[in-house]
Design a protein around this motif. Structure first.
Motif, PDB file in Angstrom:
ATOM      1  N   ILE A  30       0.956  -1.282  -0.099  1.00  9.65           N
ATOM      2  CA  ILE A  30      -0.313  -0.040   0.076  1.00  9.65           C
ATOM      3  C   ILE A  30       0.689   1.206  -0.081  1.00  9.65           C
ATOM      4  O   ILE A  30       2.007   1.145   0.470  1.00  9.65           O
ATOM      5  N   ASP A  31       0.262   2.250  -0.458  1.00  6.49           N
ATOM      6  CA  ASP A  31       0.990   3.462  -0.448  1.00  6.49           C
ATOM      7  C   ASP A  31       1.018   4.441   1.049  1.00  6.49           C
ATOM      8  O   ASP A  31       0.051   3.811   2.041  1.00  6.49           O
ATOM      9  N   GLY A  32       1.353   5.534   0.919  1.00  9.08           N
ATOM     10  CA  GLY A  32       1.175   6.268   2.335  1.00  9.08           C
ATOM     11  C   GLY A  32      -0.296   6.598   2.526  1.00  9.08           C
ATOM     12  O   GLY A  32      -0.488   6.802   3.806  1.00  9.08           O
TER      13      GLY A  32
ATOM     14  N   PRO B 193      -1.526 -12.730   1.819  1.00  7.70           N
ATOM     15  CA  PRO B 193      -1.415 -11.817   2.272  1.00  7.70           C
ATOM     16  C   PRO B 193      -2.007 -11.643   3.600  1.00  7.70           C
ATOM     17  O   PRO B 193      -3.199 -11.699   3.676  1.00  7.70           O
ATOM     18  N   LEU B 194      -1.310 -11.728   4.652  1.00 12.30           N
ATOM     19  CA  LEU B 194      -1.866 -11.286   6.052  1.00 12.30           C
ATOM     20  C   LEU B 194      -1.476 -10.212   6.685  1.00 12.30           C
ATOM     21  O   LEU B 194      -1.993  -9.764   7.678  1.00 12.30           O
ATOM     22  N   ILE B 195      -0.791  -8.989   5.783  1.00 11.97           N
ATOM     23  CA  ILE B 195      -0.825  -7.696   6.243  1.00 11.97           C
ATOM     24  C   ILE B 195      -0.627  -7.065   4.925  1.00 11.97           C
ATOM     25  O   ILE B 195      -0.482  -7.198   3.635  1.00 11.97           O
ATOM     26  N   SER B 196      -1.008  -5.454   5.252  1.00 12.69           N
ATOM     27  CA  SER B 196      -0.850  -4.583   4.300  1.00 12.69           C
ATOM     28  C   SER B 196       0.338  -3.958   4.512  1.00 12.69           C
ATOM     29  O   SER B 196       0.581  -3.062   5.564  1.00 12.69           O
ATOM     30  N   TYR B 197       1.527  -3.700   3.620  1.00 12.24           N
ATOM     31  CA  TYR B 197       2.715  -3.279   3.613  1.00 12.24           C
ATOM     32  C   TYR B 197       2.897  -1.972   3.119  1.00 12.24           C
ATOM     33  O   TYR B 197       2.876  -1.913   1.904  1.00 12.24           O
ATOM     34  N   ARG B 198       3.288  -1.008   4.187  1.00 12.50           N
ATOM     35  CA  ARG B 198       3.220   0.379   3.440  1.00 12.50           C
ATOM     36  C   ARG B 198       4.600   0.727   2.819  1.00 12.50           C
ATOM     37  O   ARG B 198       5.711   0.371   3.374  1.00 12.50           O
ATOM     38  N   VAL B 199       4.493   0.996   1.516  1.00  7.80           N
ATOM     39  CA  VAL B 199       5.990   1.414   0.859  1.00  7.80           C
ATOM     40  C   VAL B 199       6.035   2.845   0.826  1.00  7.80           C
ATOM     41  O   VAL B 199       5.145   3.772   0.503  1.00  7.80           O
ATOM     42  N   HIS B 200       7.357   3.294   1.207  1.00  2.00           N
ATOM     43  CA  HIS B 200       7.531   4.806   1.353  1.00  2.00           C
ATOM     44  C   HIS B 200       8.979   4.954   1.226  1.00  2.00           C
ATOM     45  O   HIS B 200       9.629   4.277   1.234  1.00  2.00           O
ATOM     46  N   GLY B 201       9.259   6.213   0.698  1.00  2.00           N
ATOM     47  CA  GLY B 201      10.721   6.659   0.403  1.00  2.00           C
ATOM     48  C   GLY B 201      11.678   6.705   1.765  1.00  2.00           C
ATOM     49  O   GLY B 201      12.701   6.935   1.911  1.00  2.00           O
ATOM     50  N   GLY B 202      10.991   6.653   2.993  1.00  2.00           N
ATOM     51  CA  GLY B 202      11.684   6.954   4.128  1.00  2.00           C
ATOM     52  C   GLY B 202      12.368   5.573   4.664  1.00  2.00           C
ATOM     53  O   GLY B 202      13.086   5.589   5.925  1.00  2.00           O
ATOM     54  N   SER B 203      11.936   4.555   4.193  1.00  2.00           N
ATOM     55  CA  SER B 203      12.528   3.135   4.636  1.00  2.00           C
ATOM     56  C   SER B 203      14.068   2.950   4.513  1.00  2.00           C
ATOM     57  O   SER B 203      14.594   3.848   3.577  1.00  2.00           O
ATOM     58  N   VAL B 204      14.611   2.185   5.233  1.00  2.00           N
ATOM     59  CA  VAL B 204      16.008   1.808   5.227  1.00  2.00           C
ATOM     60  C   VAL B 204      16.459   1.374   3.808  1.00  2.00           C
ATOM     61  O   VAL B 204      17.557   2.006   3.617  1.00  2.00           O
ATOM     62  N   SER B 205      15.528   0.672   2.989  1.00  2.00           N
ATOM     63  CA  SER B 205      15.993   0.267   1.990  1.00  2.00           C
ATOM     64  C   SER B 205      15.960   1.393   0.884  1.00  2.00           C
ATOM     65  O   SER B 205      16.878   1.283  -0.082  1.00  2.00           O
TER      66      SER B 205
END
Length: 161
Positions: free
Chosen positions: A41-43, A115-127
């Motif tokens: 998911i997005d922000g 899928p057992l979670i909704s995982y937020r994708v954002h530019g602040g992650s360590v990756s």
């Protein structure tokens, strides 16, 4: 405590996530850690797609190249930590990769391919913010497990380089 569940504060659990993962662990006593797929998911919480995690023998092969396990989907038995320990500071920025690889190479990590979670994708992650440091740390982990992953580990190191 008997179990350790991971979760990031900005991700969302499916209502039955923990009951499904605990039931899986009950049904598979050889499994010391169970993960799942995720809806990305997005922000704003809008779906972007699905993160599918390899299962069975494909998991070990995929892990030789990169950490394909989403840490907020993890439920570990305490015995996982008793057996493999905790984070190794020498793998800073790839701590999860190292910790989970320990069990993957021994075959005690499983994945529920739903899928057992909704995982937020954002530019602040360590990756995103520490990408180069994470690649260097990933290569240290790959080198550590090269004998256990064979040719797949060599291929993974080549891709990381």
């Amino acid at each position: 405590f008997a179990f350790i569940a991971r979760m990031d504060g900005d991700d969302l659990n499916a209502p039955d996530r923990f009951s499904r993962q605990l039931a899986y662990l009950d049904a598979h006593p050889e499994c010391l850690a169970v993960f799942s797929d995720a809806v990305l998911i997005d922000g704003g919480g809008r779906p972007l797609g699905r993160k599918r995690t390899p299962v069975g023998p494909q998991l070990r092969r995929a892990m030789a190249s990169n950490n394909v396990l989403l840490h907020p989907t993890a439920v570990l038995r305490r015995s996982y930590i008793d057996r493999y320990g905790v984070y190794d500071p020498s793998t800073n920025h790839a701590e999860d990769y190292d910790l989970f690889m320990r069990g993957v190479v021994d075959g005690v990590v499983h994945v529920i391919p739903e899928p057992l979670i909704s995982y937020r994708v954002h530019g602040g992650s360590v990756s995103h913010t520490r990408y180069r440091a994470q690649v260097r740390a990933r290569m240290r982990v790959q080198a550590r497990y090269i004998r256990r992953t064979g040719g797949w580990g060599l291929l993974g190191m080549g891709r990381s380089a």
